[in-house]
Design a protein around this motif. Sequence first.
Motif, mmCIF file in Angstrom:
data_model
loop_
_atom_site.group_PDB
_atom_site.id
_atom_site.type_symbol
_atom_site.label_atom_id
_atom_site.label_comp_id
_atom_site.label_asym_id
_atom_site.label_seq_id
_atom_site.Cartn_x
_atom_site.Cartn_y
_atom_site.Cartn_z
ATOM 1 N N MET A 5 0.816 -1.484 -0.119
ATOM 2 C CA MET A 5 -0.103 0.085 0.126
ATOM 3 C C MET A 5 0.777 1.241 0.001
ATOM 4 S SD MET A 5 -3.152 -0.438 -0.069
ATOM 5 C CE MET A 5 -4.039 -2.080 -0.250
ATOM 6 N N THR A 6 1.810 1.028 0.563
ATOM 7 C CA THR A 6 2.951 2.320 0.719
ATOM 8 C C THR A 6 3.211 2.715 -0.640
ATOM 9 O OG1 THR A 6 3.469 1.828 2.981
ATOM 10 C CG2 THR A 6 4.919 3.565 1.779
ATOM 11 N N GLY A 7 3.565 1.901 -1.356
ATOM 12 C CA GLY A 7 3.949 2.189 -2.823
ATOM 13 C C GLY A 7 2.886 2.736 -3.610
ATOM 14 N N LEU A 8 1.834 2.291 -3.461
ATOM 15 C CA LEU A 8 0.636 3.047 -4.279
ATOM 16 C C LEU A 8 0.319 4.110 -3.576
ATOM 17 C CD1 LEU A 8 -2.166 -0.107 -4.102
ATOM 18 C CD2 LEU A 8 -0.544 0.840 -6.023
ATOM 19 N N ALA A 9 0.567 4.422 -2.268
ATOM 20 C CA ALA A 9 0.362 5.838 -1.942
ATOM 21 C C ALA A 9 1.451 6.861 -2.520
ATOM 22 C CB ALA A 9 0.350 5.805 -0.379
ATOM 23 N N LEU A 10 2.497 6.312 -2.658
ATOM 24 C CA LEU A 10 3.451 7.016 -3.460
ATOM 25 C C LEU A 10 3.396 7.318 -4.653
ATOM 26 C CD1 LEU A 10 6.768 5.678 -1.242
ATOM 27 C CD2 LEU A 10 5.548 7.737 -1.063
ATOM 28 N N GLY A 11 2.579 6.555 -5.267
ATOM 29 C CA GLY A 11 2.333 6.625 -6.789
ATOM 30 C C GLY A 11 2.901 5.944 -7.746
ATOM 31 N N LEU A 12 3.575 4.649 -7.218
ATOM 32 C CA LEU A 12 4.317 3.712 -7.967
ATOM 33 C C LEU A 12 3.258 3.071 -8.764
ATOM 34 C CD1 LEU A 12 7.006 2.622 -5.556
ATOM 35 C CD2 LEU A 12 7.354 4.428 -7.214
ATOM 36 N N ARG A 13 3.682 2.722 -10.037
ATOM 37 C CA ARG A 13 3.057 1.736 -10.846
ATOM 38 C C ARG A 13 3.385 0.348 -10.566
ATOM 39 N NH1 ARG A 13 4.713 5.640 -15.893
ATOM 40 N NH2 ARG A 13 2.567 7.107 -15.826
ATOM 41 N N LEU A 14 2.498 -0.572 -11.109
ATOM 42 C CA LEU A 14 2.304 -1.747 -10.671
ATOM 43 C C LEU A 14 3.588 -2.322 -10.864
ATOM 44 C CD1 LEU A 14 -1.327 -2.919 -11.499
ATOM 45 C CD2 LEU A 14 -0.362 -2.382 -9.345
ATOM 46 N N LEU B 220 6.218 -1.315 -8.488
ATOM 47 C CA LEU B 220 6.477 -2.005 -7.296
ATOM 48 C C LEU B 220 6.963 -3.386 -7.480
ATOM 49 C CD1 LEU B 220 2.689 -0.873 -5.953
ATOM 50 C CD2 LEU B 220 4.807 -0.741 -4.915
ATOM 51 N N ALA B 221 6.360 -4.092 -8.592
ATOM 52 C CA ALA B 221 7.033 -5.549 -8.835
ATOM 53 C C ALA B 221 8.593 -5.609 -8.875
ATOM 54 C CB ALA B 221 6.546 -6.018 -10.082
ATOM 55 N N ASP B 222 9.101 -4.701 -9.693
ATOM 56 C CA ASP B 222 10.660 -4.511 -9.898
ATOM 57 C C ASP B 222 11.251 -4.203 -8.329
ATOM 58 O OD1 ASP B 222 10.277 -4.843 -12.387
ATOM 59 O OD2 ASP B 222 10.431 -2.763 -13.068
ATOM 60 N N LYS B 223 10.572 -3.156 -7.674
ATOM 61 C CA LYS B 223 11.085 -2.871 -6.333
ATOM 62 C C LYS B 223 11.137 -4.018 -5.191
ATOM 63 C CE LYS B 223 10.958 0.703 -2.732
ATOM 64 N NZ LYS B 223 10.315 1.819 -2.282
ATOM 65 N N LEU B 224 10.002 -4.769 -5.305
ATOM 66 C CA LEU B 224 10.039 -6.037 -4.384
ATOM 67 C C LEU B 224 10.620 -7.258 -4.833
ATOM 68 C CD1 LEU B 224 6.138 -5.114 -3.440
ATOM 69 C CD2 LEU B 224 8.185 -4.989 -1.923
ATOM 70 N N ARG C 251 -8.264 0.770 -5.678
ATOM 71 C CA ARG C 251 -6.941 0.921 -5.106
ATOM 72 C C ARG C 251 -6.905 2.354 -4.134
ATOM 73 N NH1 ARG C 251 -3.080 0.261 -10.170
ATOM 74 N NH2 ARG C 251 -4.660 -0.741 -11.238
ATOM 75 N N GLU C 252 -7.356 3.363 -4.842
ATOM 76 C CA GLU C 252 -7.277 4.500 -4.261
ATOM 77 C C GLU C 252 -8.036 4.560 -3.030
ATOM 78 O OE1 GLU C 252 -8.275 4.029 -7.298
ATOM 79 O OE2 GLU C 252 -6.680 4.861 -8.379
ATOM 80 N N LYS D 178 4.589 -8.630 -11.620
ATOM 81 C CA LYS D 178 3.563 -7.762 -11.596
ATOM 82 C C LYS D 178 2.113 -8.433 -11.099
ATOM 83 C CE LYS D 178 1.158 -4.686 -14.695
ATOM 84 N NZ LYS D 178 0.862 -4.009 -16.247
ATOM 85 N N LYS D 179 1.688 -9.526 -11.818
ATOM 86 C CA LYS D 179 0.796 -10.259 -11.491
ATOM 87 C C LYS D 179 0.590 -10.474 -9.855
ATOM 88 C CE LYS D 179 -2.803 -12.661 -13.275
ATOM 89 N NZ LYS D 179 -3.721 -11.859 -14.008
ATOM 90 N N THR D 180 1.721 -10.900 -9.304
ATOM 91 C CA THR D 180 1.668 -10.944 -7.822
ATOM 92 C C THR D 180 1.316 -9.812 -7.208
ATOM 93 O OG1 THR D 180 3.307 -12.945 -8.057
ATOM 94 C CG2 THR D 180 3.105 -11.615 -5.992
ATOM 95 N N VAL D 181 1.817 -8.764 -7.690
ATOM 96 C CA VAL D 181 1.511 -7.480 -6.874
ATOM 97 C C VAL D 181 0.056 -7.040 -7.100
ATOM 98 C CG1 VAL D 181 1.557 -4.861 -7.327
ATOM 99 C CG2 VAL D 181 3.427 -6.097 -7.189
ATOM 100 N N GLU D 182 -0.609 -7.505 -8.299
ATOM 101 C CA GLU D 182 -2.042 -7.232 -8.629
ATOM 102 C C GLU D 182 -2.749 -8.035 -7.642
ATOM 103 O OE1 GLU D 182 -2.125 -8.181 -12.737
ATOM 104 O OE2 GLU D 182 -1.969 -6.139 -13.197
#
Length: 55
Positions: free
Chosen positions: A1-10, A13-17, A40-41, A21-25
Amino acid sequence: MTGLALGLRLQELADKLGISKKTVEKQIASAKKKVGANTREQAVAIAINHKLIQS
């Protein structure tokens, strides 16, 4: 959620974690369901209001 709050795209987030991308979804869908959010918002807003993440 923090990544979403910061405006990161899926994909960002996937790359950072280091996950797909499917797992993030799937994780976002699970979090939305747990907090009763439709979007999400909404999930991010609920998480912030309940101090689950910092704004």
